[in-house]
Design an enzyme around this catalytic site. Structure first.
Site, short mmCIF file in Angstrom:
data_model
loop_
_atom_site.label_atom_id
_atom_site.label_comp_id
_atom_site.label_asym_id
_atom_site.label_seq_id
_atom_site.Cartn_x
_atom_site.Cartn_y
_atom_site.Cartn_z
CB CYS A 114 -0.98 0.23 1.08
SG CYS A 114 -2.06 -1.19 1.23
CG HIS A 259 -3.05 3.44 1.79
ND1 HIS A 259 -3.63 2.75 0.55
CD2 HIS A 259 -3.34 2.26 2.80
CE1 HIS A 259 -3.85 1.53 0.81
NE2 HIS A 259 -3.97 1.14 2.01
CG ASN A 289 -6.73 -1.08 0.90
OD1 ASN A 289 -5.88 -0.75 -0.31
ND2 ASN A 289 -6.02 -1.46 2.03
N1 ACO Z 1 -18.56 -9.33 8.32
C1 ACO Z 1 -19.23 -9.78 9.50
N2 ACO Z 1 -18.40 -9.98 10.39
C2 ACO Z 1 -17.23 -10.09 10.72
C3 ACO Z 1 -16.32 -9.89 9.57
C4 ACO Z 1 -17.25 -9.43 8.43
N3 ACO Z 1 -16.65 -8.99 7.06
N4 ACO Z 1 -14.99 -9.91 9.62
C5 ACO Z 1 -14.81 -10.14 11.01
N5 ACO Z 1 -16.29 -10.40 11.49
C6 ACO Z 1 -16.47 -10.70 12.89
C7 ACO Z 1 -15.63 -11.45 13.51
O1 ACO Z 1 -15.61 -12.83 13.21
C8 ACO Z 1 -15.54 -11.27 15.17
O2 ACO Z 1 -16.64 -11.82 15.33
P1 ACO Z 1 -16.77 -12.73 16.93
O3 ACO Z 1 -16.76 -11.48 17.75
O4 ACO Z 1 -18.01 -13.29 16.88
O5 ACO Z 1 -15.53 -13.48 16.96
C9 ACO Z 1 -16.22 -9.65 14.88
O6 ACO Z 1 -16.61 -9.56 13.63
C10 ACO Z 1 -15.13 -8.81 15.15
O7 ACO Z 1 -13.92 -9.13 14.58
P2 ACO Z 1 -12.63 -8.08 14.62
O8 ACO Z 1 -11.58 -8.84 13.90
O9 ACO Z 1 -12.38 -8.07 16.19
O10 ACO Z 1 -13.08 -6.96 13.96
P3 ACO Z 1 -12.47 -5.42 14.49
O11 ACO Z 1 -13.35 -4.60 15.14
O12 ACO Z 1 -11.11 -5.41 14.89
O13 ACO Z 1 -12.43 -4.99 12.88
C11 ACO Z 1 -10.91 -4.60 10.90
C12 ACO Z 1 -11.96 -5.59 11.83
C13 ACO Z 1 -12.11 -4.04 10.20
C14 ACO Z 1 -10.17 -5.69 9.68
C15 ACO Z 1 -10.07 -3.89 11.73
O14 ACO Z 1 -9.19 -4.41 12.46
C16 ACO Z 1 -9.25 -2.87 10.84
O15 ACO Z 1 -9.87 -1.89 10.36
N6 ACO Z 1 -7.80 -3.15 10.82
C17 ACO Z 1 -7.12 -2.58 9.79
C18 ACO Z 1 -7.06 -3.59 8.56
C19 ACO Z 1 -6.91 -2.86 7.28
O16 ACO Z 1 -7.34 -1.73 6.73
N7 ACO Z 1 -5.93 -3.74 6.33
C20 ACO Z 1 -5.97 -3.20 4.95
C21 ACO Z 1 -4.60 -3.72 4.71
S1 ACO Z 1 -3.62 -2.75 5.30
C22 ACO Z 1 -3.53 -1.05 4.80
O17 ACO Z 1 -3.78 -0.86 3.59
C23 ACO Z 1 -3.03 -0.13 5.74
#
Ligand code: ACO
Length: 332
Positions: A114, A259, A289
């Site tokens: 990214c 980004h 993204n």
């Molecule tokens: N739909 C529905 N539920 C989901 C999904 C989905 N797509 N994905 C995960 N869940 C569920 C999980 O199973 C979990 O359920 P549980 O509590 O019953 O176990 C719950 O949602 C929470 O999951 P978490 O992973 O804890 O969710 P979090 O609040 O951390 O959000 C996310 C996840 C959006 C990925 C967040 O951590 C984030 O934004 N991280 C940054 C990631 C990013 O942007 N990466 C891109 C590449 S790197 C870059 O470009 C910088």
């Protein structure tokens, strides 16, 4: 010192719109979950028959036309991508051929996920500063839809990504418009938190086989919370470095183009930098993204919407796989 400037810019996204509702059945997710966690409403995915270079080509043509040159005036092509058409060659030489460039110019890819577009800017800027090349085509382009896990197992990562391409032509600056600074960083300890491992020589001798696929090593994996934490630390840090380097206060900056990973990341970065959201350009709701392409796509749209114009100072910042992160300060 020969400074460089962005003389032309263009982008292209596939026509095929994939909404959150389209993903609901495929990935056992919901529009509500995706919008709340990421701000994304829809993204574009290529359809069969469109490889990365096909998607990138119109972006390159637009950038070349906007620069007022022809493809044969290009002295080098450098592409940032993690989703090339083939394992090798990179799409640099393929774009050279599709642009019908008859000169034997250098054309190659780099892999900086990214952060790739700002990595490209630094390389291009240095080539212009040294006088080595006059017109450099820099391309950030990714077809993330061909590497994400589209099953419920991959939903936490798969819903975030889209496909897109952006390109710029860099030239020697003749007036005030120029790249003022670039700062690039990496920390390989981040590899364990964000990666797509296969195919890879780590799996010698096969690189990819049925076991590797069964273990889902060919899909991107991330520790979402770690990535989030690092992104909201490193991007503001790198913006601060750019501002200090150029003796700018926030009032000197018209727009920050970060980004587009996630709306919540952008919002947290804005808070940490002490800037209002109207100084942060946001288009993640439309494209998700797009990895190496988010920044040039956002620059094109922000420019078209009049968010910045000639003489304005803008800052670019990115964070991604590696970890890598970077910033650039530009006087438009
Ligand atoms: N739909 C529905 N539920 C989901 C999904 C989905 N797509 N994905 C995960 N869940 C569920 C999980 O199973 C979990 O359920 P549980 O509590 O019953 O176990 C719950 O949602 C929470 O999951 P978490 O992973 O804890 O969710 P979090 O609040 O951390 O959000 C996310 C996840 C959006 C990925 C967040 O951590 C984030 O934004 N991280 C940054 C990631 C990013 O942007 N990466 C891109 C590449 S790197 C870059 O470009 C910088």
């Amino acid at each position: 010192m020969n400074r460089s400037k962005i003389a032309g810019i263009g982008f292209n996204v596939p026509d095929n719109i994939v909404t959150n509702h389209d993903l609901e059945e495929m990935m056992d997710t919901s529009d509500e979950w995706i919008q709340t966690r990421s701000g994304i409403k829809e993204r574009r995915w290529v359809q069969a028959g469109m490889a990365n270079s096909d998607m990138a080509l119109p972006a390159c043509i637009k950038a070349i036309e906007a620069a007022g040159i022809t493809a044969n005036d290009i002295d080098a092509i450098i592409v940032g991508t993690v989703t090339p058409d083939y394992n090798f060659p990179g799409i640099g030489p393929i774009l050279q051929q599709k642009l019908e460039i008859t000169k034997h110019i250098p054309a190659y890819d780099i892999s900086a996920a990214c952060s790739a577009f700002i990595y490209l800017l630094e390389m291009g800027d240095q080539f212009i500063q040294s006088g080595k090349y006059q017109n450099i085509l820099l391309v950030g382009s990714d077809v993330m839809s061909c590497i994400i896990d589209k099953s419920p197992e991959g939903r936490a990562t798969g819903v975030l990504f889209g496909d897109g391409a952006g390109a710029v032509v860099l030239q020697a600056a003749t007036g005030e418009s120029c790249i003022l600074s670039t700062h690039l960083y990496a920390d390989g300890k981040g590899m364990e938190h964000l990666n797509a491992k296969a195919p890879g020589s780590m799996f010698y001798p096969d690189r990819i086989n049925a076991d590797i696929i069964a273990e889902r090593h060919h899909f991107p994996h991330q520790n979402g919370r770690e990535v989030f934490k690092n992104a909201v630390t490193r991007m503001p840090e790198s913006v601060d470095v750019a501002m200090k380097h150029n003796n700018w206060s926030l009032d000197d900056v018209t727009l920050v183009i970060a980004h587009q990973a996630n709306y919540r990341i952008l919002e947290t970065c804005a808070k940490r930098m002490g800037i209002s959201m109207d100084k942060m350009y946001i288009n993640i709701q439309k494209y998700g993204n797009t990895t190496a392409a988010t920044i040039p796509i956002a620059m094109c749209e922000a420019l078209a919407e009049g968010k910045f114009s000639k003489g304005d100072n803008i800052i670019l910042t990115a964070f991604g796989g590696g970890y890598t992160w970077a910033s650039a300060a530009i006087r438009w």
